[in-house]
Structures are given as C-alpha cells and as structure tokens.
Design a protein around this motif. Structure first.
Motif, PDB file in Angstrom:
ATOM      1  N   UNK A 138      49.142-121.689 -66.622  1.00 46.16           N
ATOM      2  CA  UNK A 138      48.473-121.851 -67.830  1.00 46.16           C
ATOM      3  C   UNK A 138      46.877-122.033 -67.649  1.00 46.16           C
ATOM      4  N   UNK A 140      45.441-122.810 -64.157  1.00 45.34           N
ATOM      5  CA  UNK A 140      45.172-122.265 -62.874  1.00 45.34           C
ATOM      6  C   UNK A 140      43.876-123.081 -62.296  1.00 45.34           C
ATOM      7  N   UNK A 150      42.224-133.021 -69.390  1.00 45.60           N
ATOM      8  CA  UNK A 150      41.306-132.354 -70.300  1.00 45.60           C
ATOM      9  C   UNK A 150      42.190-131.277 -71.139  1.00 45.60           C
ATOM     10  N   UNK A 155      43.725-134.319 -76.488  1.00 44.36           N
ATOM     11  CA  UNK A 155      43.515-135.200 -77.669  1.00 44.36           C
ATOM     12  C   UNK A 155      43.397-136.641 -77.107  1.00 44.36           C
TER      13      UNK A 155
ATOM     14  N   UNK B  79      32.410-133.118 -77.311  1.00 48.90           N
ATOM     15  CA  UNK B  79      33.911-133.119 -77.383  1.00 48.90           C
ATOM     16  C   UNK B  79      34.571-132.739 -78.419  1.00 48.90           C
ATOM     17  N   UNK B  93      43.303-127.172 -82.519  1.00 44.46           N
ATOM     18  CA  UNK B  93      42.218-127.996 -82.085  1.00 44.46           C
ATOM     19  C   UNK B  93      42.471-128.094 -80.624  1.00 44.46           C
ATOM     20  N   UNK B  94      41.228-128.123 -79.893  1.00 45.39           N
ATOM     21  CA  UNK B  94      41.260-128.281 -78.434  1.00 45.39           C
ATOM     22  C   UNK B  94      42.178-127.364 -77.697  1.00 45.39           C
ATOM     23  N   UNK B  96      41.926-124.462 -75.758  1.00 44.30           N
ATOM     24  CA  UNK B  96      40.750-123.544 -75.270  1.00 44.30           C
ATOM     25  C   UNK B  96      41.096-122.123 -74.832  1.00 44.30           C
ATOM     26  N   UNK B 106      42.644-117.474 -66.870  1.00 45.37           N
ATOM     27  CA  UNK B 106      42.611-118.574 -67.679  1.00 45.37           C
ATOM     28  C   UNK B 106      41.276-119.108 -67.794  1.00 45.37           C
ATOM     29  N   UNK B 109      40.291-121.715 -70.572  1.00 44.64           N
ATOM     30  CA  UNK B 109      40.857-122.958 -70.290  1.00 44.64           C
ATOM     31  C   UNK B 109      39.520-123.504 -69.344  1.00 44.64           C
ATOM     32  N   UNK B 110      38.995-122.996 -68.321  1.00 49.43           N
ATOM     33  CA  UNK B 110      38.225-123.466 -67.750  1.00 49.43           C
ATOM     34  C   UNK B 110      37.004-123.864 -68.480  1.00 49.43           C
ATOM     35  N   UNK B 113      37.474-126.938 -70.446  1.00 51.94           N
ATOM     36  CA  UNK B 113      37.671-128.253 -69.627  1.00 51.94           C
ATOM     37  C   UNK B 113      36.223-128.595 -69.173  1.00 51.94           C
ATOM     38  N   UNK B 116      34.455-130.126 -72.341  1.00 55.42           N
ATOM     39  CA  UNK B 116      34.863-131.862 -72.759  1.00 55.42           C
ATOM     40  C   UNK B 116      34.470-132.842 -71.538  1.00 55.42           C
TER      41      UNK B 116
END
Lengths: 205, 147
Positions: A138, A140, A150, A155, B79, B93-94, B96, B106, B109-110, B113, B116
């Motif tokens: 997911x 990586x 994170x 949340x 955030x 919500x959140x 990514x 991904x 996601x990076x 992260x 945030x």
C-alpha cells in the motif's frame, strides 16, 4: 553462563541502573541534581528502548525526556527553591502503602505478560501484523512505523498534533509568550521576577 | 554570560548542525527512524540551546514570539488541510491515495505523509519553543553563583 544472550545482560544492566537512578532521585534533596538525574533516567530508558529494537520510541525519549523536559524542569526550578523540604516520616506512610500495593499488583500481573517478541501476543497479532504485511504493497515505505503513524493511523496522529497544539495554547493562555509582560512584578529574595526584557517586549504580546 | 567563551564558540558551531540534523530526521523519517515529532523537538532544542547560551532576548530576536504563535496554528492547519484536500479530491479524510491515484509506487501516500509530517514539525517545534519562552520569560536573570 554461556547460554545467556548478551543483550539480556545489557537489558538487565540498564534496568539495574534505572533502579539506582530512581532511588537516588527519591533520596536526593537538591532539585538541580534531581532534574539532571531525571535526564539520566530518560537517556538510560532510551538506550534500553534501542536494545529492544524500538528505535523510534528511543529517539523520542532521548529528545523529549532528556532534552526538552530537563530544560523545562530547570526553568520551573528557577522560579522556586533549589532544595526540596524534607517530609515527615508519618506523612509518607500513606504513599508508601499505595506504592507497595501497586507494586505487588504489578508483580502479580507479570505472569500474564506475553514473552518479549511473541508473535501471537495481542500487540503483535491482528491489525499489527496486517499493517506490517500491507505496508509493502500500500505505502511502499521501508519504515513501517511512519506508515502506521502517518497513514493507517492518520486520525490518531492528527489528534496527537492537536493535543500538542492545545498544550502550547494552554501555556500561552496561562503564562503568555513574554512571561507576565511586565504587568505583574514580584521580588522573591530581592530578585525581579519580571525581567527588564519582559517589560520591553510587553507591547508586542 | 561573557565568561563562557568556549560554550559560546562550541554552541555556535553545534546549533546549525542540530538544526540540520532535525531536517534530516524530518525528511528521512520515511526511510529510517524519526519523523515530525522527533524532528520538531530536535529543532526546538536548537532554538532553546541558543536561548540558553546567548540569552532569551537574542533568541526572541532570532525567532520572534509571533512566529511561534503562527507556527503552532499553521501546523494543525497543514495537517487538517491535507485531510480536507483529500476530501476535495473525492477520497476519505486523510486517504492520501487520491493525490496520485494512477501511481504504481504509492506516490500519493508519500505526498500525504510528507504533508502531515510537515504539519507535525511546525506544531511540535512551535509548541516546545512557546512553552520554553513562557517559562523562561518568568525566570529572573541568573548570576553564575545561583547555580
């Protein structure tokens, strides 16, 4: 002797040092020495966390426990006395009783604790193993801790950030960034608690 | 403060390195130990060290209290704003992934992260410095004998 792993000896040594430091903190009266020993306690805990492979936790413990809280405790100490007043022995009996009972209860509970690194313990099974397995596909990222912190648990981390924000906000509302901004002055032992700097910056706050 | 020449020289050398290390911990947190919380505390300790050696007034000139107030709120807004941005892009919500839904490695996601953790860095640094300023401004000026 040969079948004892060296890390276990290291752990035991660190725990023994923690006990020694804790007893010294209880015995000492000089607040400066106590604050410094609390920093030592945090550093020892950090070393122990590293030996348990919890590097992220150790990092935080070293930075927050040994770094920031030592400075904040020193700052708080400067506003009070340098020595703790001795407490009468009769007054300590109640707390001694509570500490003993709690300690005995904790020792009783040790038998129910999972073994260190037990893959089937509640903390490592269920979602824990799911996150570790899913991170590779997911997110990586090599650091699973960051992925959980994170992304999977975004949340919770948002909540933590807001908690830190609230802590700062509470301090600001109570004390203000410039201390009392020169509006309130006290002179314990002839020292001006509101320094000249605080008065000069008063208009900005 | 004037007699502490060695302290001043050594800390002048160390403070930029501490700040740099904080940035390393922040941006390398995806790959090694660390992240916004640790980096924030390390960055704050660089500012606090500066205040301890050169005095609180100098530190307040370098990092004004108004920045500290702004940074605290900005972090939470970054955030929360990341979460709102994922909403706006049609995700939860959140979540990514909506930042780069086509990505095979991904990237969304990076980016999430990264954003945030940046928010955490701002809030933690500013809150720590704010607490230090609040307590430090109340302490009387110390002579060496007081220690």
């Amino acid at each position: 002797m040969s079948n004892i792993p060296p890390t276990l000896i290291l752990d035991m040594g660190l725990m023994a040092m923690l006990v020694v430091v804790a007893f010294s903190v209880v015995r000492l009266r000089s607040l400066f020495a106590i604050v410094m020993l609390q920093g030592v306690y945090s550093l020892l805990s950090a070393a122990w966390f590293v030996s348990l492979d919890a590097v992220d936790v150790a990092f935080t413990e070293a930075a927050v426990g040994a770094g920031i809280s030592t400075v904040l405790m020193l700052g708080a100490m400067l506003l009070t006395e340098r020595e703790a007043k001795p407490v009468a022995l009769q007054k300590q009996l109640g707390s001694f009783f509570i500490v003993t009972v709690t300690g005995l209860a904790l020792f009783y509970a040790i038998g129910d604790m999972p073994a260190f690194g037990d893959a089937h313990s509640a903390a490592n099974a269920y979602v824990g193993s799911d996150y570790i397995a899913a991170t590779k596909a997911d997110i990586i990222l090599p650091n699973v801790v960051t992925a959980v912190l994170a992304s999977y648990r975004g949340y919770d981390t948002f909540g933590e950030t807001v908690v830190i924000f609230m802590a700062g906000l509470g301090i600001l509302l109570l004390l203000g960034l410039n201390g009392n901004a020169g509006k309130w002055r006290a002179q314990p032992k002839g020292q001006n608690v509101s320094g000249s700097a605080a008065r000069n910056e008063g208009g900005k706050s | 403060m004037s007699p502490h020449v060695i302290l001043r020289v050594v800390s002048k050398l160390l403070i930029p390195l501490i700040a740099l290390f904080a940035l390393y911990v922040q941006f390398h947190g995806d790959f090694g130990p660390g992240g916004g919380f640790q980096a924030g505390v390390i960055f704050a300790s660089a500012i606090i060290l500066y205040a301890l050696i050169f005095g609180l007034d100098e530190a307040k000139r370098a990092v004004p209290p108004s920045w500290v107030r702004l940074g605290m709120t900005l972090g939470v807004l970054i955030y929360g704003g990341t979460g709102v941005a994922t909403w706006a892009l049609g995700g939860e919500f959140l979540n990514y992934t909506v930042f780069a839904p086509e990505s095979t490695h991904a990237a969304g996601q990076h980016w999430g992260i990264f954003a945030v953790e940046l928010g955490v860095l701002f809030t933690v640094t500013s809150a720590m410095v704010a607490i230090f300023y609040a307590f430090g401004s109340r302490a009387p000026e110390l002579t060496d004998e007081d220690w």
